[in-house]
Scaffold this motif. Sequence first.
Motif, PDB file in Angstrom:
ATOM      1  N   THR A  56       0.992   3.795  -3.104  1.00 23.16           N
ATOM      2  CA  THR A  56       0.437   5.019  -2.957  1.00 23.16           C
ATOM      3  C   THR A  56       1.600   6.394  -2.660  1.00 23.16           C
ATOM      4  OG1 THR A  56       0.329   4.894  -0.545  1.00 23.16           O
ATOM      5  CG2 THR A  56      -1.817   4.296  -1.848  1.00 23.16           C
ATOM      6  N   SER A  89      -4.426  -6.618  -2.568  1.00 22.41           N
ATOM      7  CA  SER A  89      -5.158  -7.154  -1.337  1.00 22.41           C
ATOM      8  C   SER A  89      -4.321  -8.031  -0.692  1.00 22.41           C
ATOM      9  CB  SER A  89      -6.447  -7.761  -2.102  1.00 22.41           C
ATOM     10  OG  SER A  89      -6.134  -8.775  -2.595  1.00 22.41           O
ATOM     11  N   VAL A 102      -7.246  -2.437  -1.206  1.00 19.81           N
ATOM     12  CA  VAL A 102      -7.413  -0.869  -1.739  1.00 19.81           C
ATOM     13  C   VAL A 102      -7.797  -0.877  -3.084  1.00 19.81           C
ATOM     14  CG1 VAL A 102      -6.506   0.606   0.219  1.00 19.81           C
ATOM     15  CG2 VAL A 102      -5.139  -0.423  -1.769  1.00 19.81           C
ATOM     16  N   LEU A 141      -6.967   1.311  -6.384  1.00 17.13           N
ATOM     17  CA  LEU A 141      -5.939   2.570  -6.741  1.00 17.13           C
ATOM     18  C   LEU A 141      -6.283   2.791  -8.456  1.00 17.13           C
ATOM     19  CD1 LEU A 141      -2.871   0.932  -5.183  1.00 17.13           C
ATOM     20  CD2 LEU A 141      -3.849   2.750  -4.156  1.00 17.13           C
ATOM     21  N   GLU A 165      -5.948  -3.054  -7.886  1.00 17.66           N
ATOM     22  CA  GLU A 165      -6.235  -3.568  -6.564  1.00 17.66           C
ATOM     23  C   GLU A 165      -5.309  -4.308  -5.906  1.00 17.66           C
ATOM     24  OE1 GLU A 165      -9.588  -6.371  -4.511  1.00 17.66           O
ATOM     25  OE2 GLU A 165     -10.133  -5.505  -6.590  1.00 17.66           O
ATOM     26  N   LYS A 173       0.795  -1.335  -0.021  1.00 20.21           N
ATOM     27  CA  LYS A 173      -0.350  -0.012   0.051  1.00 20.21           C
ATOM     28  C   LYS A 173       0.891   1.172   0.286  1.00 20.21           C
ATOM     29  CE  LYS A 173      -3.573   2.267   2.755  1.00 20.21           C
ATOM     30  NZ  LYS A 173      -4.526   2.106   3.837  1.00 20.21           N
ATOM     31  N   ILE A 215      -5.978   6.251  -4.117  1.00 17.97           N
ATOM     32  CA  ILE A 215      -6.859   5.078  -3.390  1.00 17.97           C
ATOM     33  C   ILE A 215      -8.316   5.747  -3.720  1.00 17.97           C
ATOM     34  CG2 ILE A 215      -7.977   4.229  -1.202  1.00 17.97           C
ATOM     35  CD1 ILE A 215      -5.161   4.523   0.083  1.00 17.97           C
ATOM     36  N   LYS A 220      -8.552  -7.918   2.809  1.00 11.71           N
ATOM     37  CA  LYS A 220      -8.538  -6.488   2.927  1.00 11.71           C
ATOM     38  C   LYS A 220      -7.704  -6.199   1.681  1.00 11.71           C
ATOM     39  CE  LYS A 220      -4.560  -5.942   6.195  1.00 11.71           C
ATOM     40  NZ  LYS A 220      -4.126  -5.284   7.325  1.00 11.71           N
ATOM     41  N   GLU A 227     -10.837   3.362  -3.146  1.00 17.10           N
ATOM     42  CA  GLU A 227     -11.678   2.375  -2.426  1.00 17.10           C
ATOM     43  C   GLU A 227     -10.950   1.662  -1.341  1.00 17.10           C
ATOM     44  OE1 GLU A 227     -15.078  -1.006  -2.991  1.00 17.10           O
ATOM     45  OE2 GLU A 227     -14.849   0.328  -4.618  1.00 17.10           O
ATOM     46  N   GLU A 228     -11.474   1.403  -0.283  1.00 15.89           N
ATOM     47  CA  GLU A 228     -10.565   0.492   0.739  1.00 15.89           C
ATOM     48  C   GLU A 228     -11.567  -0.302   1.313  1.00 15.89           C
ATOM     49  OE1 GLU A 228      -7.516   1.849   3.386  1.00 15.89           O
ATOM     50  OE2 GLU A 228      -8.068   3.891   2.654  1.00 15.89           O
ATOM     51  N   TYR A 229     -11.294  -1.625   1.437  1.00 16.43           N
ATOM     52  CA  TYR A 229     -12.306  -2.568   1.958  1.00 16.43           C
ATOM     53  C   TYR A 229     -11.548  -3.584   3.103  1.00 16.43           C
ATOM     54  CZ  TYR A 229     -10.291  -5.734  -1.221  1.00 16.43           C
ATOM     55  OH  TYR A 229      -9.375  -6.621  -1.945  1.00 16.43           O
TER      56      TYR A 229
END
Length: 144
Positions: free
Chosen positions: A33, A69, A53, A55, A67, A29, A40, A51, A42-44
């Motif tokens: 970033t 994860s 993000v 990008l 993405e 991450k 970013i 989990k 979305e984050e989940y």
Amino acid sequence: MDKKKEHALDRILLSLKTVIRTKNFEDSKLFYTQILNLKITEEYNDGDGSKGVILQFGHEDSNAFLEISEIASNHYYHQNSFDKSIENDKIDIQIKTNNIEYWATRLRDKWKVKGPVLLPWGSYYLYLRDPDGLQIIIYQEKIK
């Protein structure tokens, strides 16, 4: 909209999202970033060991996404390869820029890079690897 045009639009692929399952989510991450400066969108966190993000590349209207994860070992989708570094260059991610020198200068103090290298067809390639060992190439096409 007429029916013929509507049906033609139904057959078009609209965007691209590539997914990378990381062995160390926080390192990845930060890399994507802070080093590559991706945004970013979305984050989940499913609360069950997955989990991530999503990008975005380029401008806010871009349809190119990445993405990253992390899938915990107890998650139903986990595979042993998710916990390992990438061991070959069968796949890489290539990101186009209009200013290879900017990226070369920006990255030299932050990350291990090779290049830019002028290739026979006139493009410049800058090579680096993400925290999992995935080769990332930032390139600028031949200036005409």
